[in-house]
Write a protein that holds these residues in place. Structure first.
Motif, PDB file in Angstrom:
ATOM      1  N   LEU A 277     -28.280 -10.504  63.341  1.00  0.00           N
ATOM      2  CA  LEU A 277     -29.641  -9.904  63.741  1.00  0.00           C
ATOM      3  C   LEU A 277     -29.259  -8.740  64.598  1.00  0.00           C
ATOM      4  O   LEU A 277     -28.393  -8.588  65.524  1.00  0.00           O
ATOM      5  CB  LEU A 277     -30.053 -11.116  64.750  1.00  0.00           C
ATOM      6  N   THR A 278     -29.937  -7.699  64.351  1.00  0.00           N
ATOM      7  CA  THR A 278     -30.121  -6.379  65.138  1.00  0.00           C
ATOM      8  C   THR A 278     -31.454  -6.320  65.768  1.00  0.00           C
ATOM      9  O   THR A 278     -32.469  -6.360  65.063  1.00  0.00           O
ATOM     10  CB  THR A 278     -29.676  -5.176  64.287  1.00  0.00           C
ATOM     11  N   PHE A 279     -31.444  -6.102  67.090  1.00  0.00           N
ATOM     12  CA  PHE A 279     -32.746  -5.914  67.902  1.00  0.00           C
ATOM     13  C   PHE A 279     -32.836  -4.501  68.481  1.00  0.00           C
ATOM     14  O   PHE A 279     -31.780  -4.114  68.963  1.00  0.00           O
ATOM     15  CB  PHE A 279     -32.875  -6.782  68.988  1.00  0.00           C
ATOM     16  N   SER A 280     -33.901  -3.707  68.247  1.00  0.00           N
ATOM     17  CA  SER A 280     -34.035  -2.574  68.879  1.00  0.00           C
ATOM     18  C   SER A 280     -35.517  -2.237  69.095  1.00  0.00           C
ATOM     19  O   SER A 280     -36.204  -3.139  68.773  1.00  0.00           O
ATOM     20  CB  SER A 280     -33.838  -1.370  67.636  1.00  0.00           C
ATOM     21  N   TRP A 281     -35.736  -1.266  69.678  1.00  0.00           N
ATOM     22  CA  TRP A 281     -37.140  -0.699  70.151  1.00  0.00           C
ATOM     23  C   TRP A 281     -37.190   0.720  70.085  1.00  0.00           C
ATOM     24  O   TRP A 281     -36.199   1.499  69.863  1.00  0.00           O
ATOM     25  CB  TRP A 281     -37.520  -1.109  71.531  1.00  0.00           C
ATOM     26  N   ASP A 282     -38.464   1.431  69.890  1.00  0.00           N
ATOM     27  CA  ASP A 282     -38.659   2.891  69.602  1.00  0.00           C
ATOM     28  C   ASP A 282     -38.775   3.607  70.786  1.00  0.00           C
ATOM     29  O   ASP A 282     -39.413   4.679  70.651  1.00  0.00           O
ATOM     30  CB  ASP A 282     -39.873   2.971  68.531  1.00  0.00           C
ATOM     31  N   TYR A 283     -38.731   3.030  72.040  1.00  0.00           N
ATOM     32  CA  TYR A 283     -38.951   3.712  73.241  1.00  0.00           C
ATOM     33  C   TYR A 283     -37.923   5.048  73.357  1.00  0.00           C
ATOM     34  O   TYR A 283     -36.957   4.928  73.100  1.00  0.00           O
ATOM     35  CB  TYR A 283     -38.929   2.916  74.481  1.00  0.00           C
ATOM     36  N   ASN A 284     -38.793   6.230  73.664  1.00  0.00           N
ATOM     37  CA  ASN A 284     -38.045   7.366  73.557  1.00  0.00           C
ATOM     38  C   ASN A 284     -37.323   7.829  74.743  1.00  0.00           C
ATOM     39  O   ASN A 284     -36.776   8.871  74.933  1.00  0.00           O
ATOM     40  CB  ASN A 284     -38.685   8.364  73.022  1.00  0.00           C
ATOM     41  N   GLY A 285     -37.524   6.974  75.957  1.00  0.00           N
ATOM     42  CA  GLY A 285     -36.772   7.414  77.164  1.00  0.00           C
ATOM     43  C   GLY A 285     -37.658   8.385  77.971  1.00  0.00           C
ATOM     44  O   GLY A 285     -37.247   8.778  79.079  1.00  0.00           O
ATOM     45  N   ALA A 286     -38.998   8.647  77.962  1.00  0.00           N
ATOM     46  CA  ALA A 286     -39.645   9.505  78.609  1.00  0.00           C
ATOM     47  C   ALA A 286     -40.335   8.666  79.960  1.00  0.00           C
ATOM     48  O   ALA A 286     -40.519   7.432  79.804  1.00  0.00           O
ATOM     49  CB  ALA A 286     -41.087   9.673  77.787  1.00  0.00           C
ATOM     50  N   SER A 287     -40.634   9.467  80.848  1.00  0.00           N
ATOM     51  CA  SER A 287     -41.004   8.848  82.274  1.00  0.00           C
ATOM     52  C   SER A 287     -42.332   8.407  82.113  1.00  0.00           C
ATOM     53  O   SER A 287     -43.198   8.935  81.417  1.00  0.00           O
ATOM     54  CB  SER A 287     -40.856  10.002  83.208  1.00  0.00           C
ATOM     55  N   ILE A 288     -42.532   7.237  82.753  1.00  0.00           N
ATOM     56  CA  ILE A 288     -43.758   6.711  82.778  1.00  0.00           C
ATOM     57  C   ILE A 288     -44.441   6.662  84.096  1.00  0.00           C
ATOM     58  O   ILE A 288     -44.052   6.098  85.064  1.00  0.00           O
ATOM     59  CB  ILE A 288     -43.804   5.154  82.113  1.00  0.00           C
ATOM     60  N   ASP A 289     -45.502   7.417  84.182  1.00  0.00           N
ATOM     61  CA  ASP A 289     -46.224   7.551  85.507  1.00  0.00           C
ATOM     62  C   ASP A 289     -46.890   6.250  85.827  1.00  0.00           C
ATOM     63  O   ASP A 289     -47.151   5.409  84.905  1.00  0.00           O
ATOM     64  CB  ASP A 289     -47.381   8.666  85.413  1.00  0.00           C
ATOM     65  N   PRO A 290     -47.270   6.090  87.405  1.00  0.00           N
ATOM     66  CA  PRO A 290     -47.987   5.017  87.621  1.00  0.00           C
ATOM     67  C   PRO A 290     -49.096   4.603  87.073  1.00  0.00           C
ATOM     68  O   PRO A 290     -49.884   5.585  86.915  1.00  0.00           O
ATOM     69  CB  PRO A 290     -48.279   5.172  89.083  1.00  0.00           C
ATOM     70  N   ASP A 291     -49.472   3.398  86.656  1.00  0.00           N
ATOM     71  CA  ASP A 291     -50.698   2.979  85.818  1.00  0.00           C
ATOM     72  C   ASP A 291     -50.798   3.582  84.413  1.00  0.00           C
ATOM     73  O   ASP A 291     -51.789   3.289  83.800  1.00  0.00           O
ATOM     74  CB  ASP A 291     -51.990   3.337  86.532  1.00  0.00           C
ATOM     75  N   ALA A 292     -49.649   4.252  83.717  1.00  0.00           N
ATOM     76  CA  ALA A 292     -49.769   4.433  82.602  1.00  0.00           C
ATOM     77  C   ALA A 292     -49.216   3.696  81.787  1.00  0.00           C
ATOM     78  O   ALA A 292     -48.487   2.809  82.322  1.00  0.00           O
ATOM     79  CB  ALA A 292     -48.702   5.881  82.409  1.00  0.00           C
ATOM     80  N   VAL A 293     -49.463   3.772  80.553  1.00  0.00           N
ATOM     81  CA  VAL A 293     -49.281   2.663  79.608  1.00  0.00           C
ATOM     82  C   VAL A 293     -48.496   3.315  78.407  1.00  0.00           C
ATOM     83  O   VAL A 293     -48.787   4.497  77.913  1.00  0.00           O
ATOM     84  CB  VAL A 293     -50.314   1.834  78.941  1.00  0.00           C
ATOM     85  N   VAL A 294     -47.398   2.644  77.909  1.00  0.00           N
ATOM     86  CA  VAL A 294     -46.703   3.196  76.572  1.00  0.00           C
ATOM     87  C   VAL A 294     -46.726   2.060  75.518  1.00  0.00           C
ATOM     88  O   VAL A 294     -46.296   0.897  75.740  1.00  0.00           O
ATOM     89  CB  VAL A 294     -45.226   3.700  77.031  1.00  0.00           C
ATOM     90  N   HIS A 295     -46.836   2.495  74.194  1.00  0.00           N
ATOM     91  CA  HIS A 295     -46.887   1.748  73.274  1.00  0.00           C
ATOM     92  C   HIS A 295     -45.239   1.774  72.628  1.00  0.00           C
ATOM     93  O   HIS A 295     -44.573   2.551  72.503  1.00  0.00           O
ATOM     94  CB  HIS A 295     -47.523   2.339  72.081  1.00  0.00           C
ATOM     95  N   VAL A 296     -44.940   0.387  72.355  1.00  0.00           N
ATOM     96  CA  VAL A 296     -43.415   0.097  71.927  1.00  0.00           C
ATOM     97  C   VAL A 296     -43.458  -0.584  71.061  1.00  0.00           C
ATOM     98  O   VAL A 296     -44.273  -1.656  70.917  1.00  0.00           O
ATOM     99  CB  VAL A 296     -42.666  -0.432  73.307  1.00  0.00           C
TER     100      VAL A 296
END
Length: 159
Positions: free
Chosen positions: A112-131
């Motif tokens: 099994l291989t587990f991964s995600w597509d998060y690109n390492g970008a900074s996330i500001d307070p109260d900001a939401v990132v789709h992963v």
């Protein structure tokens, strides 16, 4: 008021109990034929010092504590979408780790291989990132009728 840690701990205990129950049932009632279909869920642990939330919807109203992978086929993969919110007061960068893979014999991490597509970008307070999380299954998987593992998402403050 129930703390986030209590909810996460409770969810993890339920997942462990469920996984062990599946293991005992499969040993008590062995199948007459072999199958390489997998079904289980991985749980998410949230490091509380980072003040991050993981949700199943973009409005961040439904907390996500586990990933129901459903049925997985050898050689296939499954994607799961989630939304990670910076609930703190400082910008964060996210990191992800997996642990407590089950079973250990045979070693499920060989198949099994587990991964995600998060690109390492900074996330500001109260900001939401789709992963999007992806779980891929090796075509040659054998001897693993069920599995489980933990996902830890770590938020580090951006200097």
């Amino acid at each position: 008021m129930v703390s986030k840690e209590s909810i996460i701990t409770g969810a993890m205990l339920i997942l462990i109990t469920y996984t062990l129950g599946l293991s005992l049932v499969s040993q008590a009632f062995p199948a007459a034929q072999t199958s390489r279909t997998l079904s289980s869920a991985g749980s998410i642990q949230i490091q509380t010092t980072a003040e991050i939330g993981v949700y199943s919807n973009s409005n961040c109203t439904i907390p996500l504590t586990s990933l129901p992978w459903g049925t997985l086929q050898p050689g296939g993969s499954q994607n799961m979408d989630c939304y990670i919110k910076n609930e703190g007061n400082s910008a964060l960068t996210l990191f992800m780790e997996t642990s407590d893979w089950y079973p250990t014999s045979p070693d499920v991490t060989e198949y099994l291989t587990f991964s995600w597509d998060y690109n390492g970008a900074s996330i500001d307070p109260d900001a939401v990132v789709h992963v999007t999380f992806t779980l891929s299954v090796d075509a040659s998987i054998e001897g693993i009728p069920s599995f489980s593992f933990d996902i830890t998402i770590i938020g580090t403050e951006v200097p």
